[in-house]
Design an enzyme around this catalytic site. Structure first.
Site, PDB file in Angstrom:
ATOM      1  N   ASP A 198      39.545  35.329  34.485  1.00 18.08           N
ATOM      2  CA  ASP A 198      38.269  35.717  35.089  1.00 18.08           C
ATOM      3  C   ASP A 198      37.634  34.549  35.849  1.00 18.08           C
ATOM      4  OD1 ASP A 198      36.143  37.333  35.696  1.00 18.08           O
ATOM      5  OD2 ASP A 198      35.153  37.103  33.757  1.00 18.08           O
TER       6      ASP A 198
ATOM      7  N   ASN B  20      39.300  48.102  38.277  1.00 21.64           N
ATOM      8  CA  ASN B  20      39.248  47.286  39.495  1.00 21.64           C
ATOM      9  C   ASN B  20      39.384  48.101  40.791  1.00 21.64           C
ATOM     10  OD1 ASN B  20      40.893  44.341  38.050  1.00 21.64           O
ATOM     11  ND2 ASN B  20      38.725  44.809  38.253  1.00 21.64           N
TER      12      ASN B  20
HETATM   13  C1  FPP Z   1      38.866  38.360  37.804  1.00 19.39           C
HETATM   14  O1  FPP Z   1      38.070  37.549  38.596  1.00 19.39           O
HETATM   15  C2  FPP Z   1      40.181  38.428  38.352  1.00 19.39           C
HETATM   16  C3  FPP Z   1      40.778  39.562  38.799  1.00 19.39           C
HETATM   17  C4  FPP Z   1      40.139  40.874  38.799  1.00 19.39           C
HETATM   18  C5  FPP Z   1      42.114  39.521  39.366  1.00 19.39           C
HETATM   19  C6  FPP Z   1      43.072  38.584  38.733  1.00 19.39           C
HETATM   20  C7  FPP Z   1      44.013  38.224  39.760  1.00 19.39           C
HETATM   21  C8  FPP Z   1      44.564  37.022  39.932  1.00 19.39           C
HETATM   22  C9  FPP Z   1      44.405  35.871  39.027  1.00 19.39           C
HETATM   23  C10 FPP Z   1      45.366  36.860  41.135  1.00 19.39           C
HETATM   24  C11 FPP Z   1      46.752  36.555  40.878  1.00 19.39           C
HETATM   25  C12 FPP Z   1      47.482  37.556  40.129  1.00 19.39           C
HETATM   26  C13 FPP Z   1      48.686  37.964  40.497  1.00 19.39           C
HETATM   27  C14 FPP Z   1      49.488  38.688  39.512  1.00 19.39           C
HETATM   28  C15 FPP Z   1      49.232  37.678  41.819  1.00 19.39           C
HETATM   29  P1  FPP Z   1      36.809  38.181  39.280  1.00 19.39           P
HETATM   30  O2  FPP Z   1      37.186  38.585  40.647  1.00 19.39           O
HETATM   31  O3  FPP Z   1      36.268  39.299  38.434  1.00 19.39           O
HETATM   32  O4  FPP Z   1      35.823  36.977  39.295  1.00 19.39           O
HETATM   33  P2  FPP Z   1      34.238  37.025  39.178  1.00 19.39           P
HETATM   34  O5  FPP Z   1      33.916  37.620  37.837  1.00 19.39           O
HETATM   35  O6  FPP Z   1      33.855  35.594  39.265  1.00 19.39           O
HETATM   36  O7  FPP Z   1      33.745  37.843  40.323  1.00 19.39           O
END
Ligand code: FPP
Length: 233
Positions: free
Chosen positions: A17, A65
């Site tokens: 996250d 998501n």
């Molecule tokens: C949460 O951060 C992350 C995600 C929803 C996506 C996770 C994806 C990756 C780490 C990219 C790489 C993965 C692969 C398999 C290529 P957020 O966007 O919710 O962050 P925030 O809470 O700060 O907005």
């Protein structure tokens, strides 16, 4: 560096996250954060293999998501596809099995094909399993398992239920969440019944090998009782 006597959890699960906040602090678009997140994942996978982790499950895309902007969803799909092709060589070289857990609905044919191909290629000779939770929801997994069990006509019990889940890996001993949020967010609801939870303020793109070692060291200080008591009073 971990001490020699450190117990390495067999299965570590990670809620990656903070990509969005990491990018925002740098005045960059969210997708920039996800790209950096993919880099962080690459390092954590290699390090996990090196220190002897057997199963690493990471939350890459949840069933919730899909509610994000079309642009962000598309970018995450493209990023995953790019990850699959860029990591193929290293996963094979490092004997890492690639597995994806989640529903297929909504995922493009070409991405499903790429997933199948890498799953197949890495399924024979491996020493660690990288399980990517993609289009994954803990409740969906439980519902899907229940329906699978119903279809077989078999009565479910706590002992046999896991055979209907997406995978039959040992339950994670350690669940890590980055970026300081104390939530489970519909991740591995069945499997984390007794997992130790470690939350760090570090945003996922900044999560390094050292941070993984720190989480494991912290895990080593926990007294795991599984509902029982070691020292009855
Ligand atoms: C949460 O951060 C992350 C995600 C929803 C996506 C996770 C994806 C990756 C780490 C990219 C790489 C993965 C692969 C398999 C290529 P957020 O966007 O919710 O962050 P925030 O809470 O700060 O907005």
């Amino acid at each position: 560096m971990l001490e020699k006597k450190t117990e390495i959890p067999k299965h570590i699960a990670i809620i990656m996250d903070g990509n969005g906040r990491w990018a925002k602090e740098k005045n960059k678009p969210r997708v920039f954060g996800h790209k950096a997140g993919a880099e962080a994942l690459r390092k954590v996978v290699t390090h996990s293999k090196k220190i002897g982790v057997k199963y690493l499950t990471v939350y890459a895309f949840s069933t919730e998501n899909w509610k994000r902007s079309k642009e962000e969803v598309e970018a995450l799909m493209l990023l995953f596809k790019a990850y699959i092709s860029s990591e193929r060589k290293d996963l094979l070289k490092n004997k890492i099995r690639f597995v994806v857990s989640g529903r297929k609905e909504g995922v493009s044919e070409s991405l499903l094909k790429a997933i199948d191909s890498l799953e197949e290629a890495t399924s024979k000779d491996y020493e660690m399993t990288l399980n990517i939770a993609f289009n994954y929801g803990g409740r969906s997994e439980i519902v899907d398992a229940f329906n699978k069990a119903m279809a077989t006509g078999e009565k479910v019990t706590e002992e046999n239920f896991s055979k209907f889940l997406y995978n039959q890996f040992p339950d994670p001993e350690l669940l890590i969440r980055t970026s300081g949020e104390f939530r489970i967010s519909n991740f591995l609801l069945w499997q984390i019944a007794y997992s130790e939870i470690y939350v760090t303020d570090v945003y996922w793109p900044d999560f390094s090998e050292k941070d993984l070692d720190k989480a494991i060291e912290n895990f080593n200080k926990r007294e795991r009782r599984f509902g029982g008591r070691l020292n009855a009073e």
